[in-house]
Design an enzyme around this catalytic site. Structure first.
Site, mmCIF file in Angstrom:
data_model
loop_
_atom_site.group_PDB
_atom_site.id
_atom_site.type_symbol
_atom_site.label_atom_id
_atom_site.label_comp_id
_atom_site.label_asym_id
_atom_site.label_seq_id
_atom_site.Cartn_x
_atom_site.Cartn_y
_atom_site.Cartn_z
ATOM 1 N N GLU A 86 4.209 4.232 4.152
ATOM 2 C CA GLU A 86 3.805 3.211 4.929
ATOM 3 C C GLU A 86 4.890 2.251 5.048
ATOM 4 O OE1 GLU A 86 -0.238 1.672 4.751
ATOM 5 O OE2 GLU A 86 0.787 -0.460 4.590
ATOM 6 N N ARG B 22 -1.937 2.355 11.702
ATOM 7 C CA ARG B 22 -0.712 2.130 10.962
ATOM 8 C C ARG B 22 0.528 2.462 11.871
ATOM 9 N NH1 ARG B 22 -3.898 -0.009 9.405
ATOM 10 N NH2 ARG B 22 -4.972 -0.294 7.691
ATOM 11 N N SER C 268 0.086 -0.807 0.008
ATOM 12 C CA SER C 268 -0.255 0.627 -0.017
ATOM 13 C C SER C 268 1.061 1.380 0.375
ATOM 14 C CB SER C 268 -1.409 1.138 0.817
ATOM 15 O OG SER C 268 -2.661 0.458 0.746
#
Ligand code: FAD
Length: 338
Positions: A330, A161, A239
């Site tokens: 995130e 990520r 998420s």
């Protein structure tokens, strides 16, 4: 009337943009960015708005919505398919086409919202695949140099990520992504146990591309991870927290532990959230954890950005108190902080 950013984000929150420009060609995109930079104005490049949480105060600068289109493919049996895609192309349309054409390598990334240009930013991933495995290069506008530059895969510093684009925030405007995909009828080997189970194959086995896409979409719908305007469980940014990567031995007992090949282990943010006492649906009538998946913070219809930030802080602090582990958001926070 100023453009409300709540109308351009999947969390459906965000105040007005001082200036909102839609760029449908690469020249318009570069000009819009360069003009803002020359004038010293703050700039926000916006794709599908599915990985941002924008403050209720909005954005006091120029927002450039990337709407450039175009896919060109060059496929041959030896080299595979080299597919050049404009930043404004919808990601899932590309995946659907890849599955139809027999281009292997992105099928497990079915159903992820947003546009192609954003996929390298956080190295989009799901069900055992990441875009970094198939991106050959990324053509960008470098705001620091005032020039177009091509970054090859190794220059992008992809990680879980993350990428160079995320580590150097604001510097790069993605114009085009070039994918290198294998040709075939079978998807890449299944590396994700849940997906293997759904497809009725063993981990490591391969399944037809169309079956992989169908199984992934099915799994994602069950978790509220495919956008549906009528389902508030999907009014999210996906998420909200990344899975923490911890030193070996620091994973709480009973939590999932995925060794990373060095001294670190990745664990599940969803497990930590649940075991810190935040179940599905935790929250109030405006902002709550999804009823299908504890990792998604959702707008139940009337939430403000402040409501969502309050919920995010409650969850982050609860996990820290219980486990001493700091969850990291995130989505990109625009004009606000956790
Ligand atoms: C229901 C749901 C499910 C999701 N599932 C997943 C998942 O499984 N895996 C996953 O990794 N993500 C997932 N996401 C997160 C999100 O969809 C991805 O991160 C997606 O790539 C974001 O694309 P976007 O176009 O909406 O980007 P935006 O939200 O518009 O932008 C995100 C960031 O990228 C920057 N950016 C966007 N376009 C460009 C560009 N052309 N050049 C430079 N910077 C740019 C923005 O400035 C911002 O900082 C999910 C989100 C939702 C709502």
């Amino acid at each position: 009337m100023p453009e409300l950013l709540a109308d351009h984000t999947t969390l459906h929150v965000g105040g007005p943009a001082a200036d909102f420009v839609v760029a449908t060609t690469e020249a318009e995109l570069v000009d819009a960015v360069r003009d803002a930079d020359d004038a010293g104005r703050p700039l926000l490049v916006l794709g599908g708005g599915s990985n941002v949480l924008v403050a209720d105060a909005g954005f006091d600068g120029r927002v450039v919505a990337v709407r450039t289109r175009g896919v060109s493919a060059d496929a041959d049996a030896c080299g595979g398919a080299v597919v050049r895609v404009a930043a404004g192309e919808p990601w899932d349309d590309l995946v659907a086409r890849a599955v139809d054409e027999g281009w292997v390598g992105v099928e497990a990334l079915s159903g992820i919202p947003g546009l192609v240009g954003a996929t390298p930013i956080q190295n989009v991933g799901a069900y055992g695949q990441e875009v970094s495995e198939t991106i050959a290069s990324v053509r960008c506008w470098d705001r620091q140099a005032g020039a177009v530059r091509t970054l090859f895969n190794r220059d992008c510093r992809f990680g879980y990520r993350t990428s160079r684009f995320k580590q150097e925030p604001g510097r790069w405007v993605v114009l085009e992504v070039v994918f290198q995909l294998r040709l075939g009828d079978l998807g890449a080997p299944v590396r994700y146990a849940e997906r293997a189970g759904r497809q009725g194959v063993d981990p490591g086995a391969r399944a037809p591309l169309g079956d992989v896409r169908a199984a992934v979409l099915d799994l994602r719908r069950g978790k509220g991870m495919v956008l549906d305007p009528l389902d508030h469980d999907t009014w999210s940014a996906g998420s909200f927290f990344t899975n923490p990567v911890l030193p070996a031995g620091a994973v709480p007992e009973g939590a999932p532990a995925w060794p990373q090949g060095d001294d670190t282990v990745k664990t599940s943010a969803a497990w930590l959230i649940e075991h810190a006492g935040f179940g599905r649906g935790h929250g109030d009538v405006r902002a709550a954890l999804s009823g299908k998946h504890t990792l998604a913070l959702t707008n139940r219809g009337g939430a403000s950005a402040d409501d969502l930030l309050g919920l995010a802080r409650e969850v982050r602090d609860g996990v820290r108190e219980k486990f001493g582990i700091e969850l990291v958001n995130e989505p990109v926070l625009v004009g606000c902080d956790l």
